[in-house]
Motif scaffolding. Structure first.
Motif, short mmCIF file in Angstrom:
data_model
loop_
_atom_site.label_atom_id
_atom_site.label_comp_id
_atom_site.label_asym_id
_atom_site.label_seq_id
_atom_site.Cartn_x
_atom_site.Cartn_y
_atom_site.Cartn_z
N TYR A 1 38.38 40.51 37.73
CA TYR A 1 37.81 41.38 38.76
C TYR A 1 36.32 41.11 38.93
O TYR A 1 35.81 41.04 40.07
CB TYR A 1 38.03 42.84 38.38
N ASN B 1 35.36 39.95 42.64
CA ASN B 1 34.65 41.00 43.36
C ASN B 1 33.20 40.62 43.62
O ASN B 1 32.62 41.04 44.63
CB ASN B 1 34.71 42.31 42.57
N ILE C 1 47.00 41.41 45.67
CA ILE C 1 45.59 41.03 45.46
C ILE C 1 45.44 39.52 45.47
O ILE C 1 44.51 38.97 46.07
CB ILE C 1 45.06 41.61 44.13
N SER D 1 41.90 44.80 49.04
CA SER D 1 41.62 44.10 47.78
C SER D 1 40.84 45.01 46.83
O SER D 1 41.07 45.00 45.61
CB SER D 1 40.85 42.80 48.04
N GLN D 2 39.94 45.83 47.36
CA GLN D 2 39.18 46.74 46.51
C GLN D 2 40.03 47.91 46.04
O GLN D 2 39.99 48.29 44.86
CB GLN D 2 37.95 47.25 47.27
N SER E 1 42.66 46.77 43.46
CA SER E 1 42.03 46.44 42.18
C SER E 1 41.76 47.71 41.38
O SER E 1 42.00 47.75 40.16
CB SER E 1 40.71 45.70 42.42
N ARG E 2 41.29 48.75 42.06
CA ARG E 2 41.03 50.02 41.38
C ARG E 2 42.31 50.64 40.83
O ARG E 2 42.36 51.09 39.68
CB ARG E 2 40.35 50.99 42.35
N PHE F 1 43.69 48.60 37.84
CA PHE F 1 42.94 48.84 36.61
C PHE F 1 43.29 50.20 36.01
O PHE F 1 43.33 50.35 34.79
CB PHE F 1 41.44 48.76 36.88
N TYR G 1 34.31 49.39 34.12
CA TYR G 1 34.77 48.78 35.37
C TYR G 1 33.64 48.73 36.38
O TYR G 1 33.40 47.70 37.02
CB TYR G 1 35.93 49.62 35.90
N ASP H 1 31.30 45.56 37.88
CA ASP H 1 31.01 45.38 39.30
C ASP H 1 29.51 45.26 39.54
O ASP H 1 29.02 44.30 40.12
CB ASP H 1 31.59 46.59 40.06
N LEU I 1 43.18 36.08 37.37
CA LEU I 1 44.10 37.20 37.61
C LEU I 1 45.55 36.76 37.48
O LEU I 1 46.38 37.50 36.94
CB LEU I 1 43.85 37.78 39.00
#
Length: 452
Positions: free
Chosen positions: A266, A270, A326, A365-366, A369-370, A373, A389, A393, A432
């Motif tokens: 990530y 990201n 993703i 995609s965001q 990802s959240r 996780f 996390y 970022d 990933l």
């Protein structure tokens, strides 16, 4: 059923109506704070703060905060960098306090209203008050980052494993909806400032302040609907143990190497996403020769299509799993960069097509990802892990811009600089793809969804 299970949506005992109400309240924090990222950071503050700094600069174009010579054009990016450092310092304390006391909501309120107040205070940024502008930016940006740690930590508590992708995607969609709505209103004020009897600077300051007022007003909804979960009392001081808790969290994460593997993936991809977003306007203006109206309209297009993208990718995740969705989005990001490399100068239509493609993959995609996780976080450690996390970022968000800047410095071409970002999506894809997410969820002690 244990007390912890009864108090979690991952059990079967929580009332569906209460859970849905809490989810709807949770969506509204994205609705509240996203206008800051869109109208303030992406559109108005950078150029305006730079103009204020230039008004205060000497004949050589330097300002001198604390006696240090700084180019006026560097004030904005330097302030953003300082805000990242400040946020990284504060986030461990916020995460530790939230998890040790179980009182996320008061901490969320403090972070949100500090950020909203700093943003509203940008109304007073005029003349040569560049130091005031830099300070308000630092405070607002750091407060937003801290509030997002606490906001994200609610996700595992308000949504069961099977619905988490959809809930996270709706949150992002709410955020992009508000960003687009406020940006439209801001553009009406900005473009028609003369008919409203305003100077251009007055219009910008009203747009900046309105984002802070919006942030503060709509934060009331999640604060009314979200609820704190009871936890066993701890003997340690929550805030005083912030850094000890961060060290303990990192040590604990070593017991979950698959969670760490996802965080690394990530962090890489990201960083590529954030760099594309932050540098797209520079690429459009400097390399493609597009005017400010075109660039602002393109940002608005991204916001509108990101709503559909977040919801659409959430649906794809229900059919194909979050990980595969993703991975597909990272392949699309790579194609976007390749297309950007070949865009002809002075052609707004092709730049709008690029903005549309970015919008369709950005939110999804965001959001996914959240939610992915959230499945990898051990129960009871949500704020701690989401602090890590968020730090993954924010803490290395300088790497993508550095690669972009070095590529431009060595080649003198923004086209070479934009294509250099492919490495983030390529490496992120590989990292990933190697994470066995079903095994990672089980290793974290969480129920494994049917599709993930």
């Amino acid at each position: 059923m244990s007390a912890d299970t009864a108090d979690s949506t991952e059990g079967t005992g929580e009332d569906d109506g209460a859970r849905r109400r809490e989810q709807r309240g949770w969506y509204f924090y994205d609705f509240a704070c996203s206008v800051y990222s869109t109208s303030v950071l992406t559109v108005f503050l950078g150029p305006y703060l730079t103009s204020v700094a230039k008004a205060a600069a000497d004949a050589e174009g330097f300002v001198h905060p604390l006696g240090i010579p700084v180019r006026a054009g560097s004030v904005f990016p330097y302030a953003v960098s300082v805000s990242v450092v400040l946020a990284v310092l504060i986030m461990p304390f916020a995460g530790a306090a939230a998890d040790r006391t179980g009182r996320k909501k008061p901490l969320l309120a403090v972070a949100a209203y500090v950020g909203a107040a700093a943003t509203t205070g940008m109304f007073f940024l005029d003349g040569d008050r560049y130091l005031l502008g830099a300070l308000l930016l630092i405070v607002a940006n750091a407060a937003l980052a801290v509030s997002m740690v606490l906001y994200n930590a609610y996700l595992p508590q308000i949504a069961g494993p099977e619905e988490r992708d959809a809930v996270s995607s709706r949150g992002w969609a709410f955020g992009y909806t508000s960003g687009a709505l406020v940006l439209v209103l801001n553009l009406i004020v900005y473009s028609g400032h003369e008919s409203f009897g305003l100077s251009e600077g007055d219009a910008v300051r009203i747009c900046l302040a309105s984002a802070g007022l919006w942030w503060g007003a709509f934060t009331l909804i999640p604060l009314r609907r979200l609820r704190d979960r009871r936890i066993a009392p701890s003997g340690e001081g929550a805030v005083g143990s912030g850094w000890r808790q961060l060290v303990a969290t990192l040590r604990d994460m070593r017991r979950h190497p698959l969670t760490l593997s996802f965080l690394l993936a990530y962090l890489v991809y990201n960083d590529g996403v954030q760099t594309v977003i932050s540098q797209a306007s520079v690429y459009g203006s400097e390399e493609l020769g597009l005017d400010q109206t075109t660039l602002i309209t393109a940002v608005l297009l991204v916001q509108v299509l990101a709503v559909a993208g977040a919801l659409g990718m959430g649906r794809l995740a229900r059919s194909y799993g979050a990980k595969r969705t993703i991975l597909a989005s990272l392949a699309v990001w790579t194609l976007i960069l390749a297309a950007a490399y070949f865009l002809p100068p002075g052609e707004p239509l092709w730049f709008y097509c690029l903005a549309a493609a970015i919008g369709l993959v950005l939110g999804g995609s965001q959001a996914l990802s959240r939610s992915l996780f959230s499945h990898l976080v051990p129960r009871g450690k949500e704020a701690e892990y989401f602090s890590a996390y968020e730090m993954s970022d924010r803490g290395l968000s300088w790497l993508g811009p550095l690669v972009f800047g070095l590529a431009y410095q060595m080649s003198g071409s923004y086209r070479d600089a934009i294509i250099s970002l492919v490495i983030f999506f390529g490496v992120g894809f590989v990292l990933l793809a190697r994470v066995p997410v079903r095994r990672a969820v089980a290793a974290a002690g969480n129920p494994v969804p049917e599709r993930i």
